[in-house]
Design a protein around this motif. Structure first.
Motif, PDB file in Angstrom:
ATOM      1  N   PHE A 155     -57.795  27.880 -31.724  1.00 25.47           N
ATOM      2  CA  PHE A 155     -56.864  26.758 -31.589  1.00 25.47           C
ATOM      3  C   PHE A 155     -57.636  25.463 -31.356  1.00 25.47           C
ATOM      4  CE2 PHE A 155     -52.933  24.683 -30.852  1.00 25.47           C
ATOM      5  CZ  PHE A 155     -53.091  23.853 -29.762  1.00 25.47           C
ATOM      6  N   SER A 156     -58.577  25.491 -30.413  1.00 30.51           N
ATOM      7  CA  SER A 156     -59.408  24.319 -30.161  1.00 30.51           C
ATOM      8  C   SER A 156     -60.686  24.745 -29.454  1.00 30.51           C
ATOM      9  CB  SER A 156     -58.672  23.282 -29.322  1.00 30.51           C
ATOM     10  OG  SER A 156     -58.400  23.781 -28.036  1.00 30.51           O
ATOM     11  N   ILE A 157     -61.716  23.924 -29.605  1.00 35.78           N
ATOM     12  CA  ILE A 157     -63.000  24.159 -28.942  1.00 35.78           C
ATOM     13  C   ILE A 157     -63.326  22.957 -28.082  1.00 35.78           C
ATOM     14  CG2 ILE A 157     -65.445  24.657 -29.233  1.00 35.78           C
ATOM     15  CD1 ILE A 157     -64.840  25.845 -31.940  1.00 35.78           C
ATOM     16  N   ASN A 158     -63.621  23.195 -26.827  1.00 30.50           N
ATOM     17  CA  ASN A 158     -64.010  22.124 -25.917  1.00 30.50           C
ATOM     18  C   ASN A 158     -65.535  22.011 -25.954  1.00 30.50           C
ATOM     19  OD1 ASN A 158     -64.069  20.147 -23.992  1.00 30.50           O
ATOM     20  ND2 ASN A 158     -62.894  21.274 -22.470  1.00 30.50           N
TER      21      ASN A 158
ATOM     22  N   ARG B  33     -66.412  26.909 -24.971  1.00 31.73           N
ATOM     23  CA  ARG B  33     -65.129  27.019 -24.271  1.00 31.73           C
ATOM     24  C   ARG B  33     -64.023  26.853 -25.310  1.00 31.73           C
ATOM     25  NH1 ARG B  33     -65.609  26.836 -18.842  1.00 31.73           N
ATOM     26  NH2 ARG B  33     -67.669  26.311 -18.029  1.00 31.73           N
ATOM     27  N   ILE B  34     -63.279  27.915 -25.545  1.00 32.46           N
ATOM     28  CA  ILE B  34     -62.370  27.988 -26.684  1.00 32.46           C
ATOM     29  C   ILE B  34     -60.979  28.422 -26.255  1.00 32.46           C
ATOM     30  CG2 ILE B  34     -61.924  29.181 -28.883  1.00 32.46           C
ATOM     31  CD1 ILE B  34     -64.943  29.424 -29.231  1.00 32.46           C
ATOM     32  N   LYS B  35     -59.975  27.754 -26.853  1.00 29.54           N
ATOM     33  CA  LYS B  35     -58.597  28.214 -26.741  1.00 29.54           C
ATOM     34  C   LYS B  35     -58.256  28.906 -28.061  1.00 29.54           C
ATOM     35  CE  LYS B  35     -57.072  24.500 -23.640  1.00 29.54           C
ATOM     36  NZ  LYS B  35     -56.154  23.350 -23.475  1.00 29.54           N
TER      37      LYS B  35
ATOM     38  N   TYR C 273     -61.111  30.069 -22.612  1.00 29.84           N
ATOM     39  CA  TYR C 273     -62.037  31.139 -22.259  1.00 29.84           C
ATOM     40  C   TYR C 273     -63.451  30.755 -22.680  1.00 29.84           C
ATOM     41  CZ  TYR C 273     -57.840  33.927 -21.540  1.00 29.84           C
ATOM     42  OH  TYR C 273     -56.635  34.382 -21.082  1.00 29.84           O
ATOM     43  N   VAL C 274     -64.422  31.349 -21.999  1.00 33.59           N
ATOM     44  CA  VAL C 274     -65.819  31.111 -22.321  1.00 33.59           C
ATOM     45  C   VAL C 274     -66.323  32.252 -23.187  1.00 33.59           C
ATOM     46  CG1 VAL C 274     -68.137  30.820 -21.416  1.00 33.59           C
ATOM     47  CG2 VAL C 274     -66.187  29.839 -20.192  1.00 33.59           C
TER      48      VAL C 274
END
Length: 122
Positions: free
Chosen positions: A29-32, A98-100, A109-110
């Protein structure tokens, strides 16, 4: 399922260069933030460099001026350009992100890659 796959490690002489890549794939969904860590035998895993989704970076003092972290958000990929390598840079390098996921977009989550060996000979 999300996974990180690293590539680019190897053996290089002191003073040489290597470029590591880490691609995230799966139901993202997204990556921080994305980053690189390393762990030498008998030592704790340590942060090498991190980059936020907006492009801000931070480096360990030991690699400042020699390593550059970058990312391609369209490819979900983070890179680590390593120049002026030293024998003490020898380690297994791990990618971190760090990814949703699409199945759980509210929670971050990591994730870790499997690691890639970098060996610098003197």
């Amino acid at each position: 399922q999300v996974q990180l796959v690293e590539s680019g490690g190897g053996l290089v002489q002191a003073g040489g260069s290597l470029r590591l890549s880490c691609a995230a794939s799966g139901s993202i969904f997204s990556i921080n933030a994305m980053g690189w860590y390393r762990q030498a035998p008998g030592k704790q895993r340590e942060l090498v460099a991190v980059i936020t989704s907006g492009g801000s970076t931070n480096y360990a003092d030991s690699v400042k001026g020699r390593f550059t972290i970058s990312r391609d958000n369209a490819k979900n990929t983070v890179y680590l350009q390593m120049n002026s390598l030293k024998p003490e840079d020898t380690s297994v390098y791990y990618c971190n992100a760090r990814i949703k996921s699409r199945s759980s977009p509210l929670f971050e989550y990591v994730y870790w890659g499997q690691g890639t060996q970098v060996t610098v000979s003197s």
